[in-house]
Write a protein that holds these residues in place. Sequence first.
Motif, PDB file in Angstrom:
ATOM      1  N   PRO A  55      -2.496   9.360  10.007  1.00 54.39           N
ATOM      2  CA  PRO A  55      -3.880   8.536   9.777  1.00 54.39           C
ATOM      3  C   PRO A  55      -4.972   9.511   9.452  1.00 54.39           C
ATOM      4  CG  PRO A  55      -3.632   8.487  12.080  1.00 54.39           C
ATOM      5  CD  PRO A  55      -2.218   9.282  11.573  1.00 54.39           C
ATOM      6  N   MET A  56      -5.650   8.997   8.435  1.00 54.71           N
ATOM      7  CA  MET A  56      -7.051   9.913   8.046  1.00 54.71           C
ATOM      8  C   MET A  56      -7.798  10.048   9.585  1.00 54.71           C
ATOM      9  SD  MET A  56      -7.089  10.916   4.936  1.00 54.71           S
ATOM     10  CE  MET A  56      -8.570  11.126   4.584  1.00 54.71           C
ATOM     11  N   PRO A  57      -8.424  11.328   9.557  1.00 53.94           N
ATOM     12  CA  PRO A  57      -9.174  11.576  10.603  1.00 53.94           C
ATOM     13  C   PRO A  57     -10.714  10.734  10.461  1.00 53.94           C
ATOM     14  CG  PRO A  57      -9.158  13.441   9.183  1.00 53.94           C
ATOM     15  CD  PRO A  57      -8.266  12.609   8.531  1.00 53.94           C
ATOM     16  N   GLU A  58     -11.000  10.287  11.576  1.00 51.16           N
ATOM     17  CA  GLU A  58     -12.271   9.340  11.753  1.00 51.16           C
ATOM     18  C   GLU A  58     -13.233  10.566  11.277  1.00 51.16           C
ATOM     19  OE1 GLU A  58     -12.511   6.114  12.461  1.00 51.16           O
ATOM     20  OE2 GLU A  58     -10.569   6.118  12.358  1.00 51.16           O
ATOM     21  N   PRO A  59     -14.351   9.951  10.683  1.00 50.27           N
ATOM     22  CA  PRO A  59     -15.387  10.691  10.319  1.00 50.27           C
ATOM     23  C   PRO A  59     -16.330  11.018  11.679  1.00 50.27           C
ATOM     24  CG  PRO A  59     -15.719   8.468   9.247  1.00 50.27           C
ATOM     25  CD  PRO A  59     -14.423   8.707   9.743  1.00 50.27           C
ATOM     26  N   LEU A  70     -19.370  12.299  -2.417  1.00 44.47           N
ATOM     27  CA  LEU A  70     -17.842  11.663  -2.630  1.00 44.47           C
ATOM     28  C   LEU A  70     -16.952  12.120  -1.541  1.00 44.47           C
ATOM     29  CD1 LEU A  70     -16.429  10.375  -4.958  1.00 44.47           C
ATOM     30  CD2 LEU A  70     -15.437  12.465  -5.337  1.00 44.47           C
ATOM     31  N   GLU A  71     -17.063  13.361  -1.010  1.00 44.64           N
ATOM     32  CA  GLU A  71     -16.002  13.728   0.033  1.00 44.64           C
ATOM     33  C   GLU A  71     -16.415  13.034   1.437  1.00 44.64           C
ATOM     34  OE1 GLU A  71     -17.927  15.868  -1.907  1.00 44.64           O
ATOM     35  OE2 GLU A  71     -16.214  16.610  -3.256  1.00 44.64           O
ATOM     36  N   GLU A  72     -17.481  12.716   1.659  1.00 44.66           N
ATOM     37  CA  GLU A  72     -17.704  12.170   2.881  1.00 44.66           C
ATOM     38  C   GLU A  72     -17.216  10.578   2.781  1.00 44.66           C
ATOM     39  OE1 GLU A  72     -21.647  14.381   4.680  1.00 44.66           O
ATOM     40  OE2 GLU A  72     -21.953  13.227   2.919  1.00 44.66           O
ATOM     41  N   LEU A  73     -17.606   9.937   1.757  1.00 39.44           N
ATOM     42  CA  LEU A  73     -17.222   8.685   1.482  1.00 39.44           C
ATOM     43  C   LEU A  73     -15.813   8.362   1.379  1.00 39.44           C
ATOM     44  CD1 LEU A  73     -19.728   7.579  -1.113  1.00 39.44           C
ATOM     45  CD2 LEU A  73     -19.653   6.747   1.096  1.00 39.44           C
TER      46      LEU A  73
END
Length: 124
Positions: A55-59, A70-73
């Motif tokens: 899974p993608m890491p949570e922000p 863009l990278e944060e979104l």
Amino acid sequence: MKHWENRLSAALLLVSGLTLAAILVLNLWIAPPGSGMVLIEAESQAEESSIESLPMPEPPGPVNLNTATLEELDTLPGIGEVIAGRILAYREEHGGFSSIEELMEVEGIGEKTFAELRDHVALE
């Protein structure tokens, strides 16, 4: 062509051929067919696919819709690079977001995606 030039050309050709043969023999000796080289490749592919399934890491905290890059979104659940670009375009076109719900006006973000995003975005 002089006689010595012919001999030199023949010698260079012979040395080149012997070097090539030595490289081929060495490669077969180091990694003969069926020696596990395919297993290494298969392990590498398995490792890549297991990385993709993570899974993608949570922000670290809520992402500010009006200042995020863009990278944060792209770290947001259900948002990839394309939709992140659409969010940026919408933000520029409309002068920012006045409510989180306005995010559903971005093409590609419906109620389901918005429900996943709601807790991960902010306007602060």
